[in-house]
Design a protein around this motif. Sequence first.
Motif, mmCIF file in Angstrom:
data_model
loop_
_atom_site.group_PDB
_atom_site.id
_atom_site.type_symbol
_atom_site.label_atom_id
_atom_site.label_comp_id
_atom_site.label_asym_id
_atom_site.label_seq_id
_atom_site.Cartn_x
_atom_site.Cartn_y
_atom_site.Cartn_z
ATOM 1 N N PHE A 271 17.709 3.249 3.220
ATOM 2 C CA PHE A 271 17.139 1.926 3.570
ATOM 3 C C PHE A 271 16.464 1.899 4.799
ATOM 4 O O PHE A 271 16.638 2.801 5.846
ATOM 5 N N LEU A 272 15.385 1.096 5.007
ATOM 6 C CA LEU A 272 14.462 1.009 6.166
ATOM 7 C C LEU A 272 14.995 0.310 7.398
ATOM 8 O O LEU A 272 14.707 0.708 8.461
ATOM 9 N N ASP A 273 15.995 -0.547 7.181
ATOM 10 C CA ASP A 273 16.445 -1.166 8.330
ATOM 11 C C ASP A 273 18.000 -1.789 7.948
ATOM 12 O O ASP A 273 18.332 -1.389 6.919
ATOM 13 N N GLY A 274 18.454 -2.363 9.167
ATOM 14 C CA GLY A 274 19.911 -2.790 8.781
ATOM 15 C C GLY A 274 20.021 -3.946 7.919
ATOM 16 O O GLY A 274 21.057 -4.213 7.356
ATOM 17 N N GLN A 275 19.050 -4.568 7.333
ATOM 18 C CA GLN A 275 19.048 -5.508 6.367
ATOM 19 C C GLN A 275 19.120 -4.644 4.770
ATOM 20 O O GLN A 275 18.651 -5.553 3.814
ATOM 21 N N ARG A 276 19.143 -3.417 4.808
ATOM 22 C CA ARG A 276 19.051 -2.787 3.398
ATOM 23 C C ARG A 276 17.739 -3.122 2.902
ATOM 24 O O ARG A 276 17.865 -3.140 1.789
ATOM 25 N N THR A 277 16.685 -2.926 3.466
ATOM 26 C CA THR A 277 15.443 -3.282 3.043
ATOM 27 C C THR A 277 14.980 -1.595 2.249
ATOM 28 O O THR A 277 14.732 -0.873 2.972
ATOM 29 N N PRO A 278 14.763 -1.653 1.058
ATOM 30 C CA PRO A 278 14.180 -0.687 0.489
ATOM 31 C C PRO A 278 12.619 -0.328 0.240
ATOM 32 O O PRO A 278 11.921 -1.501 0.844
ATOM 33 N N PHE A 279 11.974 0.693 -0.019
ATOM 34 C CA PHE A 279 10.631 0.783 -0.434
ATOM 35 C C PHE A 279 10.643 -0.147 -1.777
ATOM 36 O O PHE A 279 11.516 0.011 -2.424
ATOM 37 N N TYR A 280 9.208 -0.244 -2.065
ATOM 38 C CA TYR A 280 8.935 -0.705 -3.455
ATOM 39 C C TYR A 280 8.129 -0.040 -4.117
ATOM 40 O O TYR A 280 7.028 0.375 -3.464
ATOM 41 N N ILE A 281 7.864 0.121 -5.625
ATOM 42 C CA ILE A 281 6.849 0.812 -6.161
ATOM 43 C C ILE A 281 6.485 -0.256 -7.143
ATOM 44 O O ILE A 281 7.241 -0.999 -7.889
ATOM 45 N N SER A 282 5.117 -0.433 -7.062
ATOM 46 C CA SER A 282 4.585 -1.384 -7.845
ATOM 47 C C SER A 282 3.019 -0.607 -8.484
ATOM 48 O O SER A 282 2.806 0.460 -8.459
ATOM 49 N N LYS A 283 2.056 -1.423 -8.849
ATOM 50 C CA LYS A 283 0.723 -1.195 -9.145
ATOM 51 C C LYS A 283 -0.285 -2.236 -8.766
ATOM 52 O O LYS A 283 0.125 -3.435 -8.674
ATOM 53 N N ARG A 284 -1.364 -1.418 -8.289
ATOM 54 C CA ARG A 284 -2.516 -2.329 -7.832
ATOM 55 C C ARG A 284 -3.949 -1.871 -8.611
ATOM 56 O O ARG A 284 -4.077 -0.808 -8.926
ATOM 57 N N LEU A 285 -4.491 -2.987 -8.892
ATOM 58 C CA LEU A 285 -5.814 -2.891 -9.426
ATOM 59 C C LEU A 285 -6.982 -2.344 -8.645
ATOM 60 O O LEU A 285 -7.125 -3.274 -7.792
ATOM 61 N N VAL A 286 -7.561 -1.247 -8.709
ATOM 62 C CA VAL A 286 -8.469 -0.749 -7.371
ATOM 63 C C VAL A 286 -9.614 -0.102 -8.283
ATOM 64 O O VAL A 286 -9.414 0.402 -9.211
ATOM 65 N N GLU A 287 -10.796 -0.308 -7.676
ATOM 66 C CA GLU A 287 -11.883 0.522 -7.990
ATOM 67 C C GLU A 287 -11.813 1.940 -7.351
ATOM 68 O O GLU A 287 -11.945 2.207 -6.282
ATOM 69 N N VAL A 288 -11.983 2.890 -8.065
ATOM 70 C CA VAL A 288 -12.035 4.467 -7.707
ATOM 71 C C VAL A 288 -13.207 4.983 -8.036
ATOM 72 O O VAL A 288 -13.892 4.829 -9.142
ATOM 73 N N SER A 289 -13.633 6.141 -7.154
ATOM 74 C CA SER A 289 -14.837 6.890 -7.708
ATOM 75 C C SER A 289 -14.469 8.152 -8.435
ATOM 76 O O SER A 289 -13.532 8.699 -8.304
ATOM 77 N N ARG A 290 -15.591 8.457 -9.323
ATOM 78 C CA ARG A 290 -15.360 9.799 -10.108
ATOM 79 C C ARG A 290 -16.556 10.350 -10.178
ATOM 80 O O ARG A 290 -17.529 9.420 -10.156
ATOM 81 N N ILE A 291 -16.740 11.419 -10.786
ATOM 82 C CA ILE A 291 -17.930 12.337 -11.109
ATOM 83 C C ILE A 291 -18.185 12.298 -12.598
ATOM 84 O O ILE A 291 -17.221 12.888 -13.202
ATOM 85 N N ASP A 292 -19.093 11.776 -13.324
ATOM 86 C CA ASP A 292 -19.333 11.885 -14.574
ATOM 87 C C ASP A 292 -19.610 13.230 -15.072
ATOM 88 O O ASP A 292 -19.909 14.336 -14.279
#
Length: 488
Positions: A271-292
């Motif tokens: 855990f990250l601190d004494g309050q037993r805070t964990p990491f979280y995994i989620s998803k986020r919508l972002v624009e990414v670059s790619r080569i066509d």
Amino acid sequence: MVAMAQSKANGQGGGLVPAAGGAVAIPTLLGRSAQRIPVGGRIRAGIKVLTRRAAESGQAREIYDAGVAQGKGFDAIERELAAALPDFKNPLTPKNVPYFTVRGEDFPNPELARQIMDLYAEDRGDGVQRLYRFPVVFPADAWQNVMPHELVTWTSSERRFWSEYSEDGQTRYCKTYEQPPAPGAGRRVVRIFGGRKVTLRAENNGLCDPESCAEYQGKKCNLSGRFIFFVPGIKSISAFELPTNSFYAMQAAIEKFQTIGFMRGGRISGFLDGQRTPFYISKRLVEVSRIDEEGRPTRVAQWLIELEAPVDPTALLRHDEDLDALELRAADAANVLQGHGGGTSTVQVVSEDGVIEVASPSPVVEQAGERGQRSSGASTASRPAAPAPARAEPARSAQPKRGEAPLAGRPAAADAGVEAKEVAWLFDAAAALGVDAESYERYATKRWGQGWKKAAGGRKRALEDLTPFQDDGAGFVEKVKGELEVWA
């Protein structure tokens, strides 16, 4: 306390090997391999749907819908489609969605999948319970262990080529399996002990160079990685994994791992601190670059895996208020009370404002001062007499543990010898990983305080700090450098 030694056996990578009672671990028939974290289930980052051509088949839609309703994995659904409709090659295609997929077929114990969904799935207005965000705790401090990744080429049955770095972390090689030795006339193929041997690929002098690799250019070799973690509230000795092929998601996660590691003295596990805070995994919508296909840069919207650390960063930087520092201060105080310190000792008092250091005389000096006052005829009637400290008699059946402060009647020289040996082991282990004695001394003092070598708890935590890097000397060097320079 355990000793640590560096060794290599059976051609496998060497590492720091703990051994009970200070003895060096003896190589076994199976040798030593890189540290691996057992995995007992897989959470997937997306879903698979029917291709446009397969969706035109009523039978394909029926098999797919039935499999999804029954909670089958997409690999199993694809096998059923291939068996029923052999004309369709690759009838399923990945689809990027804002949630994760948890199916019982991806777990040896399907009950674990149900528990994860019961605890952390949510309905966001469409009437369906889905996993959008969940807490995780990482089991190791080296991010390379909790997010392993490689360039890899798969065949229908096995891994054919894969990338692997040299021990110094500077050169990337392309590895493959050796061909079994050719049998003689009328003989079977030679039996290989311990599995097929790994060797460098013959092409390109064994180097991994994606720009000149036919497999990579043909999209047969791709970046493949996975997060390895525990989920709070799920009782499983094995960890879980979340595969990903996204360069952007893994690069962003590395930056957060390194930031948290710098602030926590190299630690990302637990855990990250004494309050037993964990990491979280989620998803986020972002624009990414790619080569066509024509070589032109484009931008597309994608749901990427997001690693969150919802914690006050200033709390992570206050190293002196954790339990490790308290234990070291207690050990220093015990040495002072038993007269093993010098003329003065520093007693640290923790308050809400921080750590206050107060110099106080040792009992030997204090008693000498009192005797001097009495011999000079100084009057003590105006001040109350200080009560004599009570001395607790140790139980006769109790045996002192290694690394403890000397008890009454126990030779201090014996404890000093044990202490010196354990500290020497730690410095040797750090040197084996590439950190010189002076740098390690400053690093350890910064992390655990001036008395870390005298306290059994300090030496124990120093060993625990080294152990995760037994196969990652470059990572430990970077960790020490970050502690001494970045957060100086």
